[in-house]
Design an enzyme around this catalytic site. Structure first.
Site, short mmCIF file in Angstrom:
data_model
loop_
_atom_site.label_atom_id
_atom_site.label_comp_id
_atom_site.label_asym_id
_atom_site.label_seq_id
_atom_site.Cartn_x
_atom_site.Cartn_y
_atom_site.Cartn_z
N ASP A 159 0.83 -1.21 0.00
CA ASP A 159 0.00 0.00 0.00
C ASP A 159 0.87 1.26 0.00
OD1 ASP A 159 -2.28 1.48 0.02
OD2 ASP A 159 -2.81 1.06 2.10
N GLY A 160 0.28 2.34 -0.53
CA GLY A 160 0.94 3.65 -0.45
C GLY A 160 1.57 4.11 -1.75
N ASN A 161 1.31 3.42 -2.83
CA ASN A 161 1.88 3.86 -4.11
C ASN A 161 1.41 5.27 -4.48
OD1 ASN A 161 2.90 1.31 -4.30
ND2 ASN A 161 1.47 0.58 -5.85
N GLY A 162 0.09 5.49 -4.30
CA GLY A 162 -0.50 6.78 -4.67
C GLY A 162 0.07 7.91 -3.84
N ARG A 211 -0.39 9.28 -9.89
CA ARG A 211 -0.51 8.04 -9.11
C ARG A 211 0.14 6.85 -9.82
NH1 ARG A 211 -3.88 7.44 -5.07
NH2 ARG A 211 -4.29 5.29 -5.66
N HIS A 252 2.60 3.39 -8.87
CA HIS A 252 2.41 1.96 -9.15
C HIS A 252 3.62 1.41 -9.91
CE1 HIS A 252 -1.49 2.20 -7.51
NE2 HIS A 252 -2.04 2.88 -8.49
N GLU A 286 -12.04 -4.91 -5.25
CA GLU A 286 -12.59 -3.55 -5.05
C GLU A 286 -11.85 -2.51 -5.90
OE1 GLU A 286 -11.93 -5.67 -2.33
OE2 GLU A 286 -14.07 -6.14 -2.36
N LEU A 335 11.38 -20.33 -4.61
CA LEU A 335 10.33 -19.46 -4.06
C LEU A 335 9.06 -19.53 -4.91
CD1 LEU A 335 9.51 -16.96 -2.21
CD2 LEU A 335 10.29 -15.55 -4.13
N SER A 374 -8.32 -5.26 4.77
CA SER A 374 -8.85 -4.94 3.44
C SER A 374 -9.20 -6.17 2.60
CB SER A 374 -7.87 -4.05 2.68
OG SER A 374 -7.66 -2.84 3.38
N GLU A 382 1.03 -13.58 12.13
CA GLU A 382 1.55 -12.41 12.82
C GLU A 382 1.39 -11.21 11.89
OE1 GLU A 382 2.62 -12.22 15.92
OE2 GLU A 382 2.26 -14.36 16.20
#
Ligand code: FPP
Length: 254
Positions: free
Chosen positions: A34-37, A47, A51, A81, A145, A210, A221
């Protein structure tokens, strides 16, 4: 593995000293990126620039997870969403997997990474799905991975779909309603076969789940940081894991 981890940690002092315990790594880390914008806004950028920069952090943290010997990394790249965002931003986000894989797929293959995706495929544009499917097929036999993209993913939708399938099983007489167990529901979840996340990380200071992995996060955790996703570095990742290793997990027991 341990030698590779040591080399990686020592190559950059900010990753911390060798206080990470190689034998107590989380097996599965999930991240709400979160927090790209806000990162973009703080620099006077559009924005979508946030991204794009977030995509680079995806590569950085994927490689860190690989070096740290984490087995599963699930990244929340687009939620059910997120379609509510302006069309221009949605279009850009839908192009990112394609761009990311065009640049990085060969390197992911070289590093033995296996790409997976969880989310509703139907609504994704062909160019997004084709790129992701190609990566899934080309990395399917890799044993390192597991990089799992949550793309057009929503936790409630996942649960509702699983419940519907369970209902069909009951109607068809395959399962007795009184005999439903967790494993019956779990086999219809999109994480099929993966262990639940040991650690959930959310960047940018928001303290919410979310609609992410609602079933699977039951005993994870949680670790939050104010750092915006495009700025999230190896050392933040190591800090989260160090904190995880300090916590005692009790799973409801004593
Ligand atoms: C949330 O930040 C982020 C997203 C909705 C998209 C996340 C996508 C990436 C990090 C790139 C994905 C890359 C690949 C390869 C799939 P936000 O836009 O909600 O930020 P804000 O809360 O500051 O506005």
């Amino acid at each position: 593995m341990i030698e590779r981890l040591k080399k990686w940690v020592l190559a950059k002092p900010q990753r911390g000293n060798l206080s990470l315990q190689p034998d107590a790594m989380p097996r599965h880390v999930a991240i709400i990126m979160d927090g790209n914008g806000r990162w973009a806004k703080s620099r006077g950028l559009p924005r979508i620039a946030g991204h794009h920069s977030g995509m680079k952090a995806v590569k950085r943290i994927t490689m860190a997870a690989d070096r740290l010997g984490i087995k599963y990394l699930t990244l929340y790249a687009f939620s059910t969403e997120n379609w509510k965002r302006p069309k221009e931003e949605v279009d850009f986000l839908m192009r990112l997997p394609q761009e990311f894989l065009a640049i990085e797929l060969e390197d992911l293959i070289r590093n033995n990474v296996q790409v997976r995706m969880m989310g509703d495929r139907e609504e994704l544009p062909d160019f997004t799905l084709d790129a992701v499917e190609e990566a899934i097929v080309r990395t399917s036999s890799n044993t390192g991975l597991v990089l799992n993209f949550a793309l057009n993913y929503g936790g409630r939708k996942e649960l509702m779909d699983a419940v519907r399938k369970l209902g069909t099983d009951i109607q068809a007489g395959r399962i007795d309603a009184d005999g439903i167990e967790e494993r019956h529901l779990e086999r219809y979840l999109l994480t099929g076969g993966m262990p639940d996340p040991d650690l959930l990380i959310r960047t940018s200071g928001e303290l919410r789940i979310s609609n992410f992995m609602l079933w699977q996060l039951a005993y994870s955790e949680l670790w939050f940081t104010d750092v915006y996703w495009p700025e999230f570095q190896d050392e933040h990742f190591c800090e989260a894991i160090r904190e995880y290793q300090r916590r005692a997990r009790r799973y409801g027991g004593l």
